[in-house]
Enzyme design. Structure first.
Site, PDB file in Angstrom:
ATOM      1  CB  SER A   1      -5.393  -7.974   3.164  1.00 35.48           C
ATOM      2  OG  SER A   1      -4.660  -7.011   3.874  1.00 35.48           O
TER       3      SER A   1
ATOM      4  CG  ASP B   1      -3.180  -1.910  -1.957  1.00 36.46           C
ATOM      5  OD1 ASP B   1      -2.743  -1.185  -1.043  1.00 36.46           O
ATOM      6  OD2 ASP B   1      -3.657  -3.038  -1.757  1.00 36.46           O
TER       7      ASP B   1
ATOM      8  CG  HIS C   1      -5.775  -3.002   1.028  1.00 34.66           C
ATOM      9  ND1 HIS C   1      -4.840  -3.858   0.488  1.00 34.66           N
ATOM     10  CD2 HIS C   1      -6.242  -3.618   2.160  1.00 34.66           C
ATOM     11  CE1 HIS C   1      -4.722  -4.937   1.245  1.00 34.66           C
ATOM     12  NE2 HIS C   1      -5.567  -4.815   2.263  1.00 34.66           N
TER      13      HIS C   1
END
Length: 337
Positions: free
Chosen positions: A129, A283, A312
Site C-alpha cells: 500500500s 482491489d 486491498h
C-alpha cells in the site's frame, strides 16, 4: 522500554519549503547486517500501520528471513512513532503540521541507512500500500542504490480515483463535531465510526462480503466485523496523524520532484531495479489497470496480480494464509533471481 530505535535526522527542509526541526524517524531491525552490507531489506510502513503491525511477515523460512537478511522496518512520518502531528511541539503541531511527501520520507530513510549503517545499496525494498508507494519512490529517486522492488497493492502515483476515495474517508472523519479549526482537540469517536464504515466498503471486495469471509476472522456478524475490525483499527491511532498520512498518500507521485519535473513516464523509465508489482485482482482503489500502465513504462518490471477476493487486504494477509503463501513465494523468487 521501546523495542525500536530513533534516527535523529535534525532539521529537514521539506519539498514544501518549510523546515521540520529535530525530525525523528523510528525504525526496528531484524537479523544481522553482513560484512559486505549486501543483505539489506527495507520495509516501509503502510497507512495507519506501525512496525508492530508488519512483523508477522518476518520469520525464518519466509522470504523475509531474518537469519539471511538484515531487515529494517521504517515508520513513515505521521504514523505516531516517527515525527507526527501528535508528537510535534508548537508551532508546527496539529493543524500546522507541515506535511511530509513520499519524497521527503524516502530521502530521510536514505540518510538513516547511510548514516547509521553505512549502507549504499539495498537488496530489496518491500512494501504494501503506502509502503509500495515508498518502494516506487526509492526506485525512482535512488535508481543506483536499489536492486529489487516488491510493490504490493500500491502505485507509483496516486490515481485520481484513489484521490477521490480518500476524500470520502477524510470527509467522514472530519464531519465529527470535534473537528475544529483544522485539527482534533479531542478524539472523534463518531468520526472514527464513520471513517471505518466508509473504508470497509473499499478495503475489501464485493465477493469478500458475499462469501462472508469475515467469519474466518472470528467475527459473528457483519456488524461485529465493522465494529471489531474497521472501527477498532482506526481508533488505535491519533486522528490528526491519520489525516497527515492520508495527505501524504493523496500526493504520492514519483515524478513530483526536481529530478523529473512531473514527467511520470521519465520517472518510471528511470527505475532500473528488478521490480515485482503485485496488485490484487479485486482491489478497488489500487487497481490492476493502474499498475499495468506503470509496469509498461518500467524497464525491468513484472506485473503479477494476486488472485484473491480479499481486495486491498490481500496485500497484507496476516490472517489469510492462502494469499500470504502466494506473496511469500513470489517475493522469495524475486530475491533468488
Amino acid at each position: 522500554m521501546l523495542d525500536y530505535e530513533i534516527f535523529n535526522a535534525g532539521d529537514v527542509v521539506l519539498q514544501s519549503g518549510l523546515t521540520y526541526r529535530n525530525a525523528r524517524l523510528a525504525y526496528k531491525t531484524y537479523g544481522t547486517l553482513d560484512a559486505a552490507k549486501s543483505n539489506i531489506i527495507l520495509y516501509p510502513t503502510s497507512y495507519g500501520a506501525q512496525h508492530y503491525d508488519l512483523e508477522w511477515a518476518i520469520a525464518p523460512g519466509k522470504a523475509l528471513d531474518p537469519t539471511r537478511y538484515f531487515i529494517v522496518i521504517v515508520n513513515k512520518f505521521g504514523n505516531g512513532l516517527s515525527s507526527s502531528p501528535s508528537n510535534t511541539p508548537p508551532p508546527f503541531d496539529r493543524a500546522r503540521w507541515p506535511q511530509f511527501t513520499m519524497t521527503d520520507n524516502v530521502r530521510v530513510q536514505q540518510r538513516l541507512l547511510h548514516d547509521v549503517f553505512g549502507i549504499e545499496r539495498i537488496k530489496l525494498v518491500y512494501g504494501f500500500s503506502m509502503g509500495a508507494q515508498q518502494a516506487f519512490h526509492w526506485g525512482a529517486l535512488f535508481p543506483d542504490r536499489v536492486e529489487r522492488i516488491a510493490a504490493i497493492c500500491g502505485s507509483a502515483k496516486t490515481s485520481p480515483h484513489n484521490f477521490v476515495f480518500l476524500e470520502g474517508v477524510k470527509s467522514a472523519l472530519t464531519a465529527d463535531p470535534a473537528w475544529q479549526d483544522g485539527w482534533f482537540a479531542t478524539s472523534p469517536m463518531r468520526g472514527f465510526q464513520a471513517m471505518g464504515r466508509v473504508y470497509a466498503g473499499w478495503g475489501l471486495s464485493q465477493a469478500f462480503y458475499r462469501e462472508e469471509e469475515w467469519r474466518k476472522l472470528g467475527f459473528s456478524s457483519l456488524e461485529d466485523f465493522l465494529v471489531g475490525s474497521w472501527e477498532a483499527n482506526f481508533r488505535r491511532r491519533d486522528a490528526n496523524d491519520l489525516l497527515a498520512m492520508l495527505w501524504t498518500w493523496q500526493h504520492a507521485d514519483i515524478s513530483a520532484n526536481e529530478l523529473y519535473h512531473g514527467d511520470l513516464a521519465k520517472a518510471l523509465g528511470a527505475i532500473s531495479a528488478d521490480a515485482l508489482v503485485m496488485p490484487c485482482e479485486t482491489d478497488l482503489y489500487f487497481t490492476v489497470e493502474d499498475n499495468r500502465r506503470e509496469v509498461a513504462l518500467m524497464p525491468h518490471a513484472e506485473l503479477r496480480p494476486i488472485p484473491s477476493i480479499w481486495g486491498h487486504r490481500a496485500g497484507n494477509p496476516a490472517q489469510n494464509p492462502t494469499d500470504a503463501k502466494f506473496l511469500d513465494e513470489a517475493v522469495g523468487e524475486l530475491l533468488a533471481r
